[in-house]
Design an enzyme around this catalytic site. Structure first.
Site, PDB file in Angstrom:
ATOM      1  N   SER A 170       0.831  -1.215   0.000  1.00 33.11           N
ATOM      2  CA  SER A 170       0.000   0.000   0.000  1.00 33.11           C
ATOM      3  C   SER A 170       0.857   1.253   0.000  1.00 33.11           C
ATOM      4  O   SER A 170       1.971   1.256   0.547  1.00 33.11           O
ATOM      5  CB  SER A 170      -0.876  -0.017   1.253  1.00 33.11           C
ATOM      6  OG  SER A 170      -1.390   1.265   1.504  1.00 33.11           O
ATOM      7  N   TYR A 185      -1.982  -0.466  10.066  1.00 31.66           N
ATOM      8  CA  TYR A 185      -2.200  -0.965   8.698  1.00 31.66           C
ATOM      9  C   TYR A 185      -0.907  -0.865   7.893  1.00 31.66           C
ATOM     10  O   TYR A 185      -0.456  -1.840   7.276  1.00 31.66           O
ATOM     11  CB  TYR A 185      -3.329  -0.158   8.044  1.00 31.66           C
ATOM     12  CG  TYR A 185      -3.517  -0.454   6.570  1.00 31.66           C
ATOM     13  CD1 TYR A 185      -3.900  -1.719   6.139  1.00 31.66           C
ATOM     14  CD2 TYR A 185      -3.328   0.531   5.609  1.00 31.66           C
ATOM     15  CE1 TYR A 185      -4.082  -1.990   4.776  1.00 31.66           C
ATOM     16  CE2 TYR A 185      -3.509   0.277   4.254  1.00 31.66           C
ATOM     17  CZ  TYR A 185      -3.880  -0.989   3.849  1.00 31.66           C
ATOM     18  OH  TYR A 185      -4.054  -1.256   2.507  1.00 31.66           O
TER      19      TYR A 185
HETATM   20  N1  LIG Z   1      -8.355  -0.046  -2.828  1.00 33.16           N
HETATM   21  C1  LIG Z   1      -7.304   0.699  -2.544  1.00 33.16           C
HETATM   22  O1  LIG Z   1      -7.307   1.910  -2.805  1.00 33.16           O
HETATM   23  C2  LIG Z   1      -6.074   0.083  -1.925  1.00 33.16           C
HETATM   24  C3  LIG Z   1      -4.990   0.929  -1.638  1.00 33.16           C
HETATM   25  C4  LIG Z   1      -3.851   0.370  -1.068  1.00 33.16           C
HETATM   26  C5  LIG Z   1      -3.781  -0.993  -0.803  1.00 33.16           C
HETATM   27  N2  LIG Z   1      -4.861  -1.788  -1.084  1.00 33.16           N
HETATM   28  C6  LIG Z   1      -4.744  -3.227  -0.775  1.00 33.16           C
HETATM   29  O2  LIG Z   1      -5.205  -3.970  -1.889  1.00 33.16           O
HETATM   30  C7  LIG Z   1      -5.846  -5.160  -1.439  1.00 33.16           C
HETATM   31  C8  LIG Z   1      -7.245  -5.229  -2.011  1.00 33.16           C
HETATM   32  O3  LIG Z   1      -7.940  -4.057  -1.603  1.00 33.16           O
HETATM   33  P1  LIG Z   1      -9.472  -3.799  -1.901  1.00 33.16           P
HETATM   34  O4  LIG Z   1      -9.638  -2.343  -2.086  1.00 33.16           O
HETATM   35  O5  LIG Z   1      -9.942  -4.742  -2.923  1.00 33.16           O
HETATM   36  O6  LIG Z   1     -10.072  -4.168  -0.475  1.00 33.16           O
HETATM   37  P2  LIG Z   1     -11.345  -5.031  -0.086  1.00 33.16           P
HETATM   38  O7  LIG Z   1     -11.526  -4.839   1.384  1.00 33.16           O
HETATM   39  O8  LIG Z   1     -12.490  -4.716  -0.978  1.00 33.16           O
HETATM   40  O9  LIG Z   1     -10.857  -6.514  -0.396  1.00 33.16           O
HETATM   41  C9  LIG Z   1     -10.192  -7.332   0.544  1.00 33.16           C
HETATM   42  C10 LIG Z   1     -11.002  -8.609   0.685  1.00 33.16           C
HETATM   43  O10 LIG Z   1     -10.299  -9.464   1.588  1.00 33.16           O
HETATM   44  C11 LIG Z   1     -11.239 -10.119   2.398  1.00 33.16           C
HETATM   45  N3  LIG Z   1     -10.574 -10.525   3.633  1.00 33.16           N
HETATM   46  C12 LIG Z   1     -10.208  -9.752   4.687  1.00 33.16           C
HETATM   47  N4  LIG Z   1      -9.614 -10.501   5.617  1.00 33.16           N
HETATM   48  C13 LIG Z   1      -9.588 -11.774   5.148  1.00 33.16           C
HETATM   49  C14 LIG Z   1      -9.102 -12.995   5.652  1.00 33.16           C
HETATM   50  N5  LIG Z   1      -8.530 -13.086   6.851  1.00 33.16           N
HETATM   51  N6  LIG Z   1      -9.238 -14.113   4.883  1.00 33.16           N
HETATM   52  C15 LIG Z   1      -9.848 -14.061   3.667  1.00 33.16           C
HETATM   53  N7  LIG Z   1     -10.332 -12.918   3.157  1.00 33.16           N
HETATM   54  C16 LIG Z   1     -10.195 -11.794   3.878  1.00 33.16           C
HETATM   55  C17 LIG Z   1     -12.357  -9.125   2.618  1.00 33.16           C
HETATM   56  O11 LIG Z   1     -13.598  -9.761   2.912  1.00 33.16           O
HETATM   57  C18 LIG Z   1     -12.403  -8.382   1.279  1.00 33.16           C
HETATM   58  O12 LIG Z   1     -13.386  -8.910   0.428  1.00 33.16           O
HETATM   59  C19 LIG Z   1      -5.806  -5.130   0.075  1.00 33.16           C
HETATM   60  O13 LIG Z   1      -4.699  -5.888   0.484  1.00 33.16           O
HETATM   61  C20 LIG Z   1      -5.604  -3.669   0.392  1.00 33.16           C
HETATM   62  O14 LIG Z   1      -4.932  -3.512   1.619  1.00 33.16           O
HETATM   63  C21 LIG Z   1      -5.996  -1.289  -1.644  1.00 33.16           C
END
Ligand SMILES: NC(=O)c1ccc[n+]([C@@H]2O[C@H](COP(=O)([O-])OP(=O)(O)OC[C@H]3O[C@@H](n4cnc5c(N)ncnc54)[C@H](O)[C@@H]3O)[C@@H](O)[C@H]2O)c1
Length: 364
Positions: free
Chosen positions: A158, A183
């Protein structure tokens, strides 16, 4: 440009966080782009935000897999922190490419719910690394199998690892040893753990530092979604530093194209003998927050989410900077462009239009 060394046609791909915002879009893109691809999705469907959105996303992926000529999608509801589940999944499914997107996201939520971050982001990621490591044992124990073990682990990091970094744009060369949230600390730990496992067990790994991703069926905990809810409810939105904050926003389709590019290139050994890379994946085109919100409200009006005569001026409040906030943040994406020729292409207005249309369908 780097040469592709993984052909995703016919591959078995494990996607964690498959019902998530980025994960579900990635599964759809893989099913569309590649033949005979077999995707295994895992997600615990937690209620950090409305699980209905996660269910809807999954239905879309499943419908696409059903209509696909050759692609397959299987799904298991469970946690990556469940060691037995992950080990069994690896020994039964034998993934060749793993994309770890499951995580507890959000910065503020970690104040009240630190356990969720340790469980998903640390224990969960550790389980994935261990399973990747032992995927090579399976190769040794069955000489007749053509399974080579995990050929590439791609995982989400991230932009939050940059903390209060003063140097702009944020570059992967910058030292990021000062996380300012749990985080961010877990995401930086993922990069460190991946490095150690790549060195010790030869797991080719690529970490992707995502910058704010937006789009249809996006995350309700993110600012643009919160702004929309507030405008719809007639509440005022606060715009910090009087709107003179610049941020990098990346449309989800662009992000997914970037991830798919990266999946096809397992890193070669670097000068330290480690198959390990980390990239920024963002837009490199920071947008003024006031302009962002202005375009958002225009598109919400066009989509019929807000009435034609909506008084935007009356619903915005320009306030000073919050302590600790930085004026401009954006990604240096030179490495991604050089290695993959990847550059986000979606204009902000088009991306926000797609979001507004989706919001209208689902909430109005
Ligand atoms: N969207 C953004 O802007 C952004 C920015 C920086 C980093 N990220 C990273 O990208 C990745 C995806 O992000 P996103 O926006 O799709 O988030 P999101 O929350 O929509 O997707 C993450 C998914 O992981 C699942 N999850 C959480 N804990 C879990 C576990 N223990 N076992 C199985 N599933 C689990 C959740 O139910 C969720 O559906 C994440 O790792 C997030 O930290 C996203």
């Amino acid at each position: 440009m780097l040469d592709k060394n993984i052909d995703l046609n016919g591959k078995r791909v494990l996607v964690t966080g498959a019902a998530g915002f980025i994960g579900s879009n990635l599964c759809k893109e893989l099913l569309k782009e590649f033949k005979n691809i077999h995707i295994y999705g895992i997600d615990n469907m937690n209620d950090y935000y409305d699980p209905k959105i996660k269910n809807d996303r999954l239905k879309e992926v499943e419908a696409l897999a059903d209509s696909s000529e050759s692609g397959e999608f299987d799904f298991v509801r469970g946690s990556i922190a469940d060691r037995d589940l992950i080990d069994n999944l690896f020994s039964d499914f034998k993934p060749e490419v793993v994309v770890n997107l499951a995580a507890q996201a959000g910065v503020r939520y970690s104040i009240e719910n630190p356990d969720a971050y340790i469980e998903a982001n640390l224990i969960g990621f550790y389980n994935i690394l261990e399973a990747c490591r032992h995927s090579y044992d399976a190769v040794k124990s069955d000489a007749n199998s053509d399974y080579k073990g995990v050929e590439h682990l791609v995982y989400a990091s991230s932009s939050s690892v940059y903390g209060s970094n003063k140097k702009i744009p944020y570059s992967v060369e910058d030292k990021v040893d000062n996380p300012v949230s749990l985080y961010a600390a877990t995401k930086k730990s993922n990069e460190l753990l991946a490095h150690a496992y790549s060195k010790l067990y030869g797991i080719p790994s690529t970490g992707l530092r995502f910058f704010t991703v937006y789009g249809p069926a996006g995350r309700p905990d993110m600012a643009y979604f919160g702004f929309t809810n507030k405008l719809v409810n007639g509440d005022k939105i606060k715009i910090f530093n009087y709107g003179n904050c610049k941020r990098d926003f990346t449309y989800v389709d662009d992000i997914v194209k970037g991830v798919v590019n990266v999946m096809q290139v397992a890193p070669a050994e670097n000068e330290n003998g480690v198959k390990y890379k980390v990239y920024n994946i963002g837009n490199n085109d920071p947008v003024n927050l006031l302009d962002f919100v202005d375009i958002l409200q225009q598109e919400l009006i066009s989509a019929g989410v807000l009435p034609q005569d909506y008084d935007f001026e009356a619903h915005k409040e320009l306030v000073p900077m919050q302590p600790g906030d930085v004026e401009v943040t954006y990604a240096d994406v030179t490495a991604l462009q050089e290695d993959f020729g990847f550059k986000p292409a979606t204009p902000l207005r088009d991306g926000l239009r797609a979001f507004a249309k989706w919001y209208k369908e689902v909430y109005c």
